[in-house]
Design a protein around this motif. Structure first.
Motif, PDB file in Angstrom:
ATOM      1  N   ASN A 112      -8.817  -0.630  -0.761  1.00 29.21           N
ATOM      2  CA  ASN A 112      -7.391  -0.926  -0.636  1.00 29.21           C
ATOM      3  C   ASN A 112      -7.136  -2.416  -0.458  1.00 29.21           C
ATOM      4  O   ASN A 112      -6.355  -3.008  -1.199  1.00 29.21           O
ATOM      5  CB  ASN A 112      -6.784  -0.154   0.544  1.00 29.21           C
ATOM      6  N   PHE A 138       0.815  -1.206   0.000  1.00 31.22           N
ATOM      7  CA  PHE A 138       0.000   0.000   0.000  1.00 31.22           C
ATOM      8  C   PHE A 138       0.853   1.263   0.000  1.00 31.22           C
ATOM      9  O   PHE A 138       0.406   2.323  -0.415  1.00 31.22           O
ATOM     10  CB  PHE A 138      -0.932   0.002   1.216  1.00 31.22           C
ATOM     11  N   ASP A 193     -12.222   3.076   2.308  1.00 35.31           N
ATOM     12  CA  ASP A 193     -10.772   2.939   2.317  1.00 35.31           C
ATOM     13  C   ASP A 193     -10.353   1.500   2.597  1.00 35.31           C
ATOM     14  O   ASP A 193      -9.458   0.956   1.951  1.00 35.31           O
ATOM     15  CB  ASP A 193     -10.176   3.879   3.369  1.00 35.31           C
TER      16      ASP A 193
END
Length: 518
Positions: free
Chosen positions: A392, A233, A388
Protein backbone atom coordinates in the motif's frame (compact mmCIF):
# COMPACT_ATOMS: atom_id res chain seq x y z
CA UNK A 1 -13.16 3.19 -38.25
CA UNK A 2 -13.50 -0.28 -36.69
CA UNK A 3 -14.49 -0.59 -33.10
CA UNK A 4 -12.71 -2.35 -30.28
CA UNK A 5 -13.96 -5.69 -29.04
CA UNK A 6 -17.42 -5.36 -27.51
CA UNK A 7 -17.30 -5.15 -23.74
CA UNK A 8 -19.65 -5.95 -20.94
CA UNK A 9 -21.54 -2.92 -19.64
CA UNK A 10 -23.06 -1.82 -16.39
CA UNK A 11 -26.83 -1.70 -16.65
CA UNK A 12 -26.60 2.06 -16.16
CA UNK A 13 -25.09 4.89 -14.18
CA UNK A 14 -26.58 3.67 -10.89
CA UNK A 15 -25.06 0.21 -11.19
CA UNK A 16 -21.62 1.68 -11.79
CA UNK A 17 -22.01 4.19 -8.95
CA UNK A 18 -22.94 1.48 -6.44
CA UNK A 19 -19.99 -0.63 -7.54
CA UNK A 20 -17.61 2.33 -7.33
CA UNK A 21 -18.82 3.25 -3.84
CA UNK A 22 -18.73 -0.40 -2.82
CA UNK A 23 -15.11 -0.65 -3.91
CA UNK A 24 -14.12 2.49 -2.00
CA UNK A 25 -16.04 1.59 1.18
CA UNK A 26 -13.92 -1.17 2.64
CA UNK A 27 -12.28 -2.33 5.83
CA UNK A 28 -10.04 0.74 5.96
CA UNK A 29 -13.06 3.02 6.35
CA UNK A 30 -14.05 1.25 9.53
CA UNK A 31 -10.79 0.37 11.19
CA UNK A 32 -8.34 2.98 9.81
CA UNK A 33 -10.04 6.37 9.47
CA UNK A 34 -11.26 6.81 13.08
CA UNK A 35 -7.81 6.12 14.53
CA UNK A 36 -5.99 8.26 11.96
CA UNK A 37 -8.33 11.18 12.61
CA UNK A 38 -8.00 10.82 16.38
CA UNK A 39 -4.19 10.74 16.24
CA UNK A 40 -3.96 13.74 13.90
CA UNK A 41 -5.88 16.57 15.48
CA UNK A 42 -9.36 15.14 15.96
CA UNK A 43 -11.95 17.48 14.50
CA UNK A 44 -9.18 19.68 13.06
CA UNK A 45 -8.11 16.70 10.93
CA UNK A 46 -11.26 17.15 8.85
CA UNK A 47 -9.75 20.31 7.34
CA UNK A 48 -6.68 18.67 5.72
CA UNK A 49 -8.85 15.63 5.01
CA UNK A 50 -11.30 17.73 2.96
CA UNK A 51 -8.41 19.55 1.24
CA UNK A 52 -6.86 16.20 0.34
CA UNK A 53 -10.18 14.92 -1.00
CA UNK A 54 -10.61 17.95 -3.27
CA UNK A 55 -7.00 18.34 -4.42
CA UNK A 56 -5.94 14.69 -4.76
CA UNK A 57 -8.68 12.11 -4.20
CA UNK A 58 -11.34 13.32 -6.61
CA UNK A 59 -8.87 14.59 -9.26
CA UNK A 60 -7.17 11.16 -9.46
CA UNK A 61 -10.59 9.51 -9.46
CA UNK A 62 -11.44 11.66 -12.50
CA UNK A 63 -8.15 10.59 -14.10
CA UNK A 64 -8.89 6.90 -13.56
CA UNK A 65 -12.41 7.35 -14.94
CA UNK A 66 -11.15 9.24 -18.00
CA UNK A 67 -8.48 6.64 -18.80
CA UNK A 68 -10.75 3.63 -18.43
CA UNK A 69 -13.72 5.14 -20.24
CA UNK A 70 -11.76 6.67 -23.12
CA UNK A 71 -9.49 3.70 -23.85
CA UNK A 72 -12.04 0.98 -23.00
CA UNK A 73 -10.01 -1.71 -21.30
CA UNK A 74 -8.35 -3.16 -18.25
CA UNK A 75 -5.32 -1.32 -16.87
CA UNK A 76 -2.75 -3.02 -19.17
CA UNK A 77 -4.92 -2.40 -22.24
CA UNK A 78 -5.51 1.24 -21.32
CA UNK A 79 -1.85 2.08 -20.81
CA UNK A 80 -0.80 0.12 -23.90
CA UNK A 81 -3.22 2.20 -25.96
CA UNK A 82 -2.09 5.37 -24.20
CA UNK A 83 1.62 5.06 -25.02
CA UNK A 84 4.18 2.59 -26.32
CA UNK A 85 5.59 0.51 -23.49
CA UNK A 86 2.76 1.52 -21.19
CA UNK A 87 1.42 -2.00 -20.73
CA UNK A 88 3.98 -2.67 -17.96
CA UNK A 89 2.48 0.11 -15.83
CA UNK A 90 -0.92 -1.52 -16.22
CA UNK A 91 0.44 -4.90 -15.16
CA UNK A 92 2.13 -3.29 -12.16
CA UNK A 93 -1.31 -2.13 -11.05
CA UNK A 94 -2.69 -5.61 -11.68
CA UNK A 95 0.15 -7.08 -9.58
CA UNK A 96 -0.77 -4.78 -6.70
CA UNK A 97 -4.39 -5.93 -6.89
CA UNK A 98 -3.25 -9.56 -7.07
CA UNK A 99 -1.20 -9.20 -3.88
CA UNK A 100 -4.02 -7.45 -2.02
CA UNK A 101 -6.45 -10.17 -3.13
CA UNK A 102 -4.29 -12.84 -1.55
CA UNK A 103 -4.48 -11.42 1.96
CA UNK A 104 -7.88 -9.70 1.80
CA UNK A 105 -9.57 -13.09 1.67
CA UNK A 106 -8.07 -14.03 5.03
CA UNK A 107 -9.38 -10.85 6.68
CA UNK A 108 -12.80 -11.70 5.28
CA UNK A 109 -12.49 -15.16 6.83
CA UNK A 110 -11.69 -13.58 10.21
CA UNK A 111 -14.72 -11.29 9.98
CA UNK A 112 -17.00 -14.16 8.99
CA UNK A 113 -15.77 -16.25 11.92
CA UNK A 114 -16.21 -13.42 14.42
CA UNK A 115 -19.74 -12.78 13.19
CA UNK A 116 -20.54 -16.30 14.40
CA UNK A 117 -18.41 -15.95 17.54
CA UNK A 118 -20.41 -12.84 18.50
CA UNK A 119 -23.54 -14.89 19.13
CA UNK A 120 -21.97 -16.67 22.11
CA UNK A 121 -19.12 -14.21 22.79
CA UNK A 122 -16.79 -17.13 22.19
CA UNK A 123 -13.67 -15.05 22.90
CA UNK A 124 -14.40 -15.20 26.64
CA UNK A 125 -12.74 -12.82 29.08
CA UNK A 126 -9.47 -12.37 27.18
CA UNK A 127 -10.11 -11.40 23.52
CA UNK A 128 -6.40 -10.79 22.93
CA UNK A 129 -5.45 -14.32 23.90
CA UNK A 130 -8.40 -15.68 21.94
CA UNK A 131 -7.58 -13.80 18.70
CA UNK A 132 -3.83 -14.29 18.63
CA UNK A 133 -3.69 -17.59 20.50
CA UNK A 134 -6.79 -19.75 20.24
CA UNK A 135 -7.95 -18.43 16.85
CA UNK A 136 -4.81 -17.53 14.90
CA UNK A 137 -2.44 -19.81 16.86
CA UNK A 138 0.10 -17.05 16.29
CA UNK A 139 3.77 -17.98 16.50
CA UNK A 140 5.83 -15.98 19.00
CA UNK A 141 8.11 -14.52 16.30
CA UNK A 142 7.72 -13.50 12.64
CA UNK A 143 8.88 -16.07 10.15
CA UNK A 144 7.76 -18.41 7.40
CA UNK A 145 5.62 -21.32 8.50
CA UNK A 146 3.70 -23.96 6.60
CA UNK A 147 1.75 -24.84 9.73
CA UNK A 148 -1.78 -24.08 8.46
CA UNK A 149 -4.42 -23.16 11.04
CA UNK A 150 -7.12 -25.70 10.24
CA UNK A 151 -10.18 -23.84 11.49
CA UNK A 152 -9.39 -20.91 9.18
CA UNK A 153 -9.89 -23.04 6.09
CA UNK A 154 -13.69 -23.29 6.07
CA UNK A 155 -14.47 -19.54 6.25
CA UNK A 156 -11.57 -18.81 3.89
CA UNK A 157 -12.80 -21.28 1.30
CA UNK A 158 -16.34 -19.94 1.67
CA UNK A 159 -15.09 -16.38 1.07
CA UNK A 160 -13.25 -17.44 -2.08
CA UNK A 161 -16.29 -19.39 -3.28
CA UNK A 162 -18.47 -16.28 -3.05
CA UNK A 163 -15.87 -14.27 -4.97
CA UNK A 164 -15.63 -16.98 -7.63
CA UNK A 165 -19.38 -17.09 -8.16
CA UNK A 166 -19.62 -13.30 -8.47
CA UNK A 167 -16.69 -13.18 -10.92
CA UNK A 168 -18.05 -15.98 -13.11
CA UNK A 169 -21.47 -14.31 -13.35
CA UNK A 170 -19.93 -11.24 -14.97
CA UNK A 171 -20.10 -7.47 -14.65
CA UNK A 172 -23.86 -6.99 -14.67
CA UNK A 173 -25.12 -10.27 -13.25
CA UNK A 174 -22.26 -10.71 -10.78
CA UNK A 175 -20.36 -7.58 -9.75
CA UNK A 176 -23.22 -5.12 -10.15
CA UNK A 177 -25.86 -7.35 -8.59
CA UNK A 178 -23.63 -8.18 -5.61
CA UNK A 179 -23.04 -4.48 -4.93
CA UNK A 180 -26.76 -3.70 -5.28
CA UNK A 181 -27.36 -6.13 -2.41
CA UNK A 182 -24.23 -5.79 -0.30
CA UNK A 183 -23.84 -2.00 -0.24
CA UNK A 184 -27.37 -1.02 0.89
CA UNK A 185 -27.30 -3.83 3.44
CA UNK A 186 -23.96 -2.57 4.72
CA UNK A 187 -25.31 0.97 5.13
CA UNK A 188 -28.42 -0.29 6.94
CA UNK A 189 -26.46 -2.53 9.32
CA UNK A 190 -23.88 0.11 10.08
CA UNK A 191 -26.49 2.83 10.58
CA UNK A 192 -28.25 0.62 13.15
CA UNK A 193 -24.91 -0.01 14.84
CA UNK A 194 -24.13 3.72 15.02
CA UNK A 195 -27.54 4.60 16.45
CA UNK A 196 -27.11 1.91 19.11
CA UNK A 197 -23.61 3.17 19.91
CA UNK A 198 -24.81 6.74 20.39
CA UNK A 199 -27.08 5.66 23.25
CA UNK A 200 -24.31 3.90 25.21
CA UNK A 201 -23.02 5.40 28.45
CA UNK A 202 -19.91 7.41 27.69
CA UNK A 203 -20.66 7.76 23.97
CA UNK A 204 -20.40 11.55 24.07
CA UNK A 205 -16.95 11.36 25.71
CA UNK A 206 -15.85 9.20 22.82
CA UNK A 207 -17.19 11.64 20.26
CA UNK A 208 -15.57 14.54 22.10
CA UNK A 209 -12.25 12.70 21.93
CA UNK A 210 -12.63 12.23 18.19
CA UNK A 211 -14.01 15.58 17.14
CA UNK A 212 -12.57 18.09 19.62
CA UNK A 213 -10.24 20.03 17.33
CA UNK A 214 -6.58 20.51 18.06
CA UNK A 215 -5.85 23.28 15.59
CA UNK A 216 -2.19 23.37 16.55
CA UNK A 217 -1.85 20.11 14.61
CA UNK A 218 -2.59 21.93 11.36
CA UNK A 219 0.97 23.24 11.31
CA UNK A 220 2.31 19.69 11.51
CA UNK A 221 3.26 18.37 8.06
CA UNK A 222 2.76 14.79 9.26
CA UNK A 223 -0.94 15.54 9.78
CA UNK A 224 -1.31 16.73 6.20
CA UNK A 225 0.56 13.70 4.92
CA UNK A 226 -1.75 11.49 6.99
CA UNK A 227 -4.79 13.18 5.41
CA UNK A 228 -3.53 12.64 1.87
CA UNK A 229 -2.58 9.09 2.74
CA UNK A 230 -6.04 8.30 4.14
CA UNK A 231 -7.86 9.77 1.13
CA UNK A 232 -5.58 7.98 -1.24
CA UNK A 233 -5.95 4.52 0.26
CA UNK A 234 -9.65 4.96 0.91
CA UNK A 235 -10.87 5.75 -2.61
CA UNK A 236 -9.43 2.68 -4.43
CA UNK A 237 -7.51 4.84 -6.89
CA UNK A 238 -4.33 4.40 -8.95
CA UNK A 239 -4.12 0.62 -8.92
CA UNK A 240 -6.47 -0.37 -11.69
CA UNK A 241 -9.87 -0.66 -10.01
CA UNK A 242 -11.54 2.50 -11.25
CA UNK A 243 -9.85 2.25 -14.64
CA UNK A 244 -11.36 -1.21 -15.07
CA UNK A 245 -14.75 -0.28 -13.65
CA UNK A 246 -15.14 2.84 -15.79
CA UNK A 247 -14.31 0.87 -18.94
CA UNK A 248 -17.64 -0.95 -18.54
CA UNK A 249 -19.62 2.29 -18.68
CA UNK A 250 -21.52 2.95 -21.86
CA UNK A 251 -19.86 5.50 -24.11
CA UNK A 252 -22.33 8.23 -23.23
CA UNK A 253 -21.99 8.38 -19.46
CA UNK A 254 -21.60 11.19 -16.95
CA UNK A 255 -18.17 10.62 -15.40
CA UNK A 256 -17.45 13.68 -13.28
CA UNK A 257 -20.81 13.85 -11.50
CA UNK A 258 -20.50 10.16 -10.68
CA UNK A 259 -16.99 10.73 -9.39
CA UNK A 260 -18.11 13.53 -7.09
CA UNK A 261 -20.93 11.41 -5.68
CA UNK A 262 -18.64 8.41 -5.17
CA UNK A 263 -15.93 10.50 -3.52
CA UNK A 264 -18.21 12.29 -1.07
CA UNK A 265 -20.21 9.11 -0.35
CA UNK A 266 -17.02 7.32 0.64
CA UNK A 267 -15.92 10.18 2.91
CA UNK A 268 -19.39 10.37 4.47
CA UNK A 269 -19.20 6.68 5.35
CA UNK A 270 -15.77 7.22 6.89
CA UNK A 271 -17.12 9.96 9.15
CA UNK A 272 -20.09 7.74 10.03
CA UNK A 273 -17.64 4.97 10.90
CA UNK A 274 -15.70 7.39 13.09
CA UNK A 275 -18.86 8.30 14.98
CA UNK A 276 -19.82 4.67 15.52
CA UNK A 277 -16.36 3.49 16.53
CA UNK A 278 -15.58 6.33 18.94
CA UNK A 279 -19.02 6.35 20.53
CA UNK A 280 -18.35 2.70 21.30
CA UNK A 281 -14.83 3.39 22.54
CA UNK A 282 -16.26 6.08 24.82
CA UNK A 283 -18.48 3.41 26.37
CA UNK A 284 -15.48 1.14 26.85
CA UNK A 285 -13.50 3.93 28.52
CA UNK A 286 -16.40 4.75 30.84
CA UNK A 287 -16.82 1.11 31.84
CA UNK A 288 -13.09 0.77 32.47
CA UNK A 289 -12.85 4.02 34.42
CA UNK A 290 -10.19 5.51 32.13
CA UNK A 291 -10.03 8.27 29.54
CA UNK A 292 -10.43 7.51 25.85
CA UNK A 293 -6.85 8.68 25.37
CA UNK A 294 -5.69 5.86 27.65
CA UNK A 295 -7.21 3.12 25.47
CA UNK A 296 -5.00 1.04 23.20
CA UNK A 297 -5.74 -0.74 19.96
CA UNK A 298 -7.60 2.05 18.16
CA UNK A 299 -6.76 1.04 14.57
CA UNK A 300 -6.39 -1.99 12.34
CA UNK A 301 -7.11 -5.65 13.10
CA UNK A 302 -6.55 -5.15 16.83
CA UNK A 303 -9.38 -2.59 16.92
CA UNK A 304 -11.75 -4.98 15.16
CA UNK A 305 -10.80 -8.34 16.59
CA UNK A 306 -9.59 -7.48 20.09
CA UNK A 307 -10.94 -4.10 21.21
CA UNK A 308 -14.45 -4.55 19.84
CA UNK A 309 -14.92 -8.04 21.31
CA UNK A 310 -13.98 -6.53 24.69
CA UNK A 311 -16.64 -3.85 24.21
CA UNK A 312 -19.24 -6.37 23.05
CA UNK A 313 -18.72 -8.39 26.23
CA UNK A 314 -19.28 -5.26 28.35
CA UNK A 315 -22.46 -3.96 26.80
CA UNK A 316 -26.11 -5.01 27.12
CA UNK A 317 -27.25 -6.79 23.96
CA UNK A 318 -23.62 -7.36 23.04
CA UNK A 319 -24.19 -10.34 20.73
CA UNK A 320 -26.56 -8.32 18.52
CA UNK A 321 -24.09 -5.44 18.40
CA UNK A 322 -21.33 -7.92 17.54
CA UNK A 323 -23.26 -9.46 14.66
CA UNK A 324 -23.98 -5.98 13.28
CA UNK A 325 -20.34 -4.90 13.56
CA UNK A 326 -18.69 -7.99 12.14
CA UNK A 327 -21.45 -8.40 9.57
CA UNK A 328 -20.62 -4.87 8.40
CA UNK A 329 -16.96 -5.83 8.11
CA UNK A 330 -17.90 -8.84 5.99
CA UNK A 331 -20.05 -6.79 3.62
CA UNK A 332 -17.48 -3.97 3.35
CA UNK A 333 -14.79 -6.53 2.71
CA UNK A 334 -16.71 -8.33 -0.02
CA UNK A 335 -17.55 -5.17 -1.98
CA UNK A 336 -13.87 -4.23 -2.04
CA UNK A 337 -12.65 -7.78 -2.69
CA UNK A 338 -14.92 -8.09 -5.72
CA UNK A 339 -13.55 -4.89 -7.25
CA UNK A 340 -9.94 -5.95 -6.69
CA UNK A 341 -10.64 -9.35 -8.26
CA UNK A 342 -12.21 -7.74 -11.32
CA UNK A 343 -8.93 -5.91 -12.05
CA UNK A 344 -6.99 -9.18 -12.33
CA UNK A 345 -9.69 -11.20 -14.09
CA UNK A 346 -10.30 -8.52 -16.74
CA UNK A 347 -6.57 -8.14 -17.45
CA UNK A 348 -6.13 -11.88 -18.04
CA UNK A 349 -9.24 -12.07 -20.21
CA UNK A 350 -8.03 -9.32 -22.50
CA UNK A 351 -4.40 -10.44 -22.64
CA UNK A 352 -4.99 -14.08 -23.45
CA UNK A 353 -8.53 -14.12 -24.92
CA UNK A 354 -9.80 -16.62 -22.36
CA UNK A 355 -13.36 -16.90 -21.12
CA UNK A 356 -14.56 -15.21 -17.97
CA UNK A 357 -15.19 -18.48 -16.14
CA UNK A 358 -11.70 -19.78 -16.91
CA UNK A 359 -10.02 -16.51 -15.95
CA UNK A 360 -12.02 -16.31 -12.72
CA UNK A 361 -11.23 -19.90 -11.76
CA UNK A 362 -7.53 -19.36 -12.47
CA UNK A 363 -7.32 -16.15 -10.44
CA UNK A 364 -9.33 -17.45 -7.50
CA UNK A 365 -7.46 -20.76 -7.55
CA UNK A 366 -4.00 -19.17 -7.48
CA UNK A 367 -4.89 -16.41 -5.01
CA UNK A 368 -6.79 -18.80 -2.79
CA UNK A 369 -3.85 -21.18 -2.63
CA UNK A 370 -1.43 -18.38 -1.79
CA UNK A 371 -3.80 -17.02 0.86
CA UNK A 372 -3.79 -20.43 2.57
CA UNK A 373 -0.04 -21.03 2.35
CA UNK A 374 1.05 -17.54 3.40
CA UNK A 375 -1.74 -15.96 5.43
CA UNK A 376 -3.67 -18.84 7.03
CA UNK A 377 -0.61 -20.14 8.88
CA UNK A 378 0.71 -19.57 12.38
CA UNK A 379 2.82 -16.66 11.07
CA UNK A 380 0.06 -15.33 8.82
CA UNK A 381 -0.71 -12.20 10.87
CA UNK A 382 2.91 -11.03 10.67
CA UNK A 383 3.01 -11.68 6.93
CA UNK A 384 -0.29 -9.90 6.33
CA UNK A 385 0.78 -6.89 8.38
CA UNK A 386 4.07 -6.58 6.49
CA UNK A 387 2.72 -7.16 2.99
CA UNK A 388 -0.16 -4.73 3.56
CA UNK A 389 2.22 -2.00 4.77
CA UNK A 390 4.62 -2.24 1.85
CA UNK A 391 2.23 -2.92 -1.03
CA UNK A 392 0.00 0.00 0.00
CA UNK A 393 2.48 2.62 1.14
CA UNK A 394 5.23 1.81 -1.38
CA UNK A 395 3.52 -0.07 -4.25
CA UNK A 396 0.34 1.96 -4.71
CA UNK A 397 2.04 5.30 -4.12
CA UNK A 398 4.72 4.44 -6.69
CA UNK A 399 2.02 3.45 -9.17
CA UNK A 400 0.24 6.76 -8.68
CA UNK A 401 3.40 8.81 -9.05
CA UNK A 402 4.38 7.08 -12.29
CA UNK A 403 0.84 7.29 -13.67
CA UNK A 404 0.39 11.01 -13.00
CA UNK A 405 3.86 11.99 -14.24
CA UNK A 406 3.63 9.89 -17.39
CA UNK A 407 0.15 11.11 -18.30
CA UNK A 408 0.90 14.75 -17.46
CA UNK A 409 4.50 15.17 -18.60
CA UNK A 410 5.44 12.06 -20.57
CA UNK A 411 2.66 11.73 -23.12
CA UNK A 412 0.96 15.06 -22.26
CA UNK A 413 -2.55 13.64 -22.44
CA UNK A 414 -4.21 15.74 -19.75
CA UNK A 415 -5.85 18.16 -22.24
CA UNK A 416 -7.22 15.21 -24.21
CA UNK A 417 -8.52 13.47 -21.10
CA UNK A 418 -10.08 16.67 -19.76
CA UNK A 419 -11.81 17.21 -23.09
CA UNK A 420 -13.13 13.65 -22.90
CA UNK A 421 -14.47 14.15 -19.39
CA UNK A 422 -16.16 17.41 -20.36
CA UNK A 423 -17.54 15.91 -23.54
CA UNK A 424 -19.53 13.24 -21.71
CA UNK A 425 -20.19 14.86 -18.31
CA UNK A 426 -22.51 17.50 -16.89
CA UNK A 427 -19.99 18.87 -14.37
CA UNK A 428 -17.25 20.54 -16.41
CA UNK A 429 -13.68 20.64 -15.14
CA UNK A 430 -11.19 23.40 -15.91
CA UNK A 431 -7.46 23.72 -16.32
CA UNK A 432 -7.12 23.62 -12.53
CA UNK A 433 -7.36 19.84 -12.93
CA UNK A 434 -4.18 19.87 -15.03
CA UNK A 435 -2.24 21.62 -12.28
CA UNK A 436 -3.49 19.27 -9.60
CA UNK A 437 -2.63 16.12 -11.55
CA UNK A 438 0.64 17.42 -12.97
CA UNK A 439 2.04 19.24 -9.93
CA UNK A 440 0.16 19.03 -6.63
CA UNK A 441 -0.63 15.31 -6.58
CA UNK A 442 2.78 13.98 -7.65
CA UNK A 443 4.53 16.44 -5.33
CA UNK A 444 2.52 15.25 -2.31
CA UNK A 445 2.95 11.61 -3.28
CA UNK A 446 6.70 11.93 -3.76
CA UNK A 447 6.97 13.48 -0.30
CA UNK A 448 4.84 10.65 1.12
CA UNK A 449 6.90 7.98 -0.63
CA UNK A 450 10.18 9.57 0.45
CA UNK A 451 9.06 9.88 4.07
CA UNK A 452 7.70 6.34 4.27
CA UNK A 453 10.55 4.77 2.32
CA UNK A 454 13.20 6.47 4.47
CA UNK A 455 11.44 5.39 7.64
CA UNK A 456 11.17 1.78 6.48
CA UNK A 457 14.80 1.65 5.37
CA UNK A 458 16.21 3.27 8.51
CA UNK A 459 13.82 2.19 11.27
CA UNK A 460 12.26 -0.93 9.79
CA UNK A 461 8.69 -1.78 10.69
CA UNK A 462 7.00 -3.03 13.86
CA UNK A 463 10.29 -4.38 15.22
CA UNK A 464 10.29 -7.22 12.68
CA UNK A 465 13.67 -8.73 11.66
CA UNK A 466 15.40 -7.06 8.72
CA UNK A 467 15.55 -10.28 6.69
CA UNK A 468 11.81 -10.71 7.12
CA UNK A 469 11.03 -7.15 5.99
CA UNK A 470 13.33 -7.54 3.00
CA UNK A 471 11.58 -10.77 2.00
CA UNK A 472 7.92 -10.06 2.72
CA UNK A 473 8.03 -6.26 2.38
CA UNK A 474 10.50 -5.05 -0.21
CA UNK A 475 10.39 -8.50 -1.78
CA UNK A 476 6.67 -8.21 -2.51
CA UNK A 477 7.18 -4.79 -4.12
CA UNK A 478 9.97 -6.32 -6.20
CA UNK A 479 7.67 -9.18 -7.16
CA UNK A 480 5.10 -6.68 -8.45
CA UNK A 481 7.74 -5.02 -10.63
CA UNK A 482 8.97 -8.33 -12.06
CA UNK A 483 5.38 -9.48 -12.57
CA UNK A 484 4.66 -6.29 -14.54
CA UNK A 485 7.69 -6.63 -16.81
CA UNK A 486 7.16 -10.34 -17.50
CA UNK A 487 3.46 -10.05 -18.31
CA UNK A 488 4.08 -7.02 -20.52
CA UNK A 489 6.65 -9.02 -22.53
CA UNK A 490 4.50 -12.14 -22.93
CA UNK A 491 2.86 -12.11 -26.38
CA UNK A 492 -0.87 -11.50 -26.16
CA UNK A 493 -3.70 -12.95 -28.19
CA UNK A 494 -3.60 -12.80 -31.95
CA UNK A 495 -5.13 -9.74 -33.54
CA UNK A 496 -4.60 -7.51 -30.52
CA UNK A 497 -2.27 -5.11 -32.33
CA UNK A 498 -4.71 -4.75 -35.19
CA UNK A 499 -7.55 -4.12 -32.77
CA UNK A 500 -5.52 -1.43 -30.98
CA UNK A 501 -4.67 0.21 -34.30
CA UNK A 502 -8.33 0.26 -35.29
CA UNK A 503 -9.57 1.47 -31.92
CA UNK A 504 -10.82 5.05 -32.00
CA UNK A 505 -11.04 6.57 -28.49
CA UNK A 506 -12.95 9.55 -29.85
CA UNK A 507 -15.79 7.39 -31.15
CA UNK A 508 -18.58 7.78 -28.61
CA UNK A 509 -21.19 5.93 -30.65
CA UNK A 510 -22.41 2.53 -29.60
CA UNK A 511 -24.96 -0.06 -30.59
CA UNK A 512 -26.86 -0.87 -27.41
CA UNK A 513 -28.72 -3.66 -29.18
CA UNK A 514 -25.55 -5.71 -29.61
CA UNK A 515 -25.34 -8.68 -27.31
CA UNK A 516 -22.68 -8.16 -24.69
CA UNK A 517 -19.77 -10.56 -24.48
CA UNK A 518 -19.86 -12.45 -21.19
Amino acid sequence: MAKATKREHWSGQTGFLLAAIGSAVGLGNIWRFPGVAYENGGGAFLIPYLVALLTAGIPILFLDYALGHRYQGSAPTVFRRLFKGGEALGWFQVAISFVIMCYYGVILAWAMSFTVFSVTEAWGEDPTAFFTGTYLELAPEPGLSLDIVGHLLLPLLLAWLVVLVVMVLGVQSGVERANKWFLPLLVILFAILVVRALFLDGAMEGLNALFTPDFSQLTNTDVWLAAYSQIFFSLSIAFGIMITYSSYLKRKSDLTTTGLVAGFANSSFEILAGIGVFATLGFMAAQSGVGVNELEGLTGPILSFVTFPQIISMMPGGPIFGVLFFGSLVLAGFTSMISISQVVVAALQEKFAIGRAAASALVVGVCGTISILLFATTTGLYTLDTVDKYINEIGIITSAIVMTLVVAWGVRKLPTLRAHLNRVSAFQIGVWWHWLIAVVVPAMLIIMLGSTGYSLLVDGYAGYPTWYLNLMGWGVVGFAIVFAVVFALIPGRRGRAEEDAAFDPDDLTEDDELEEVQ
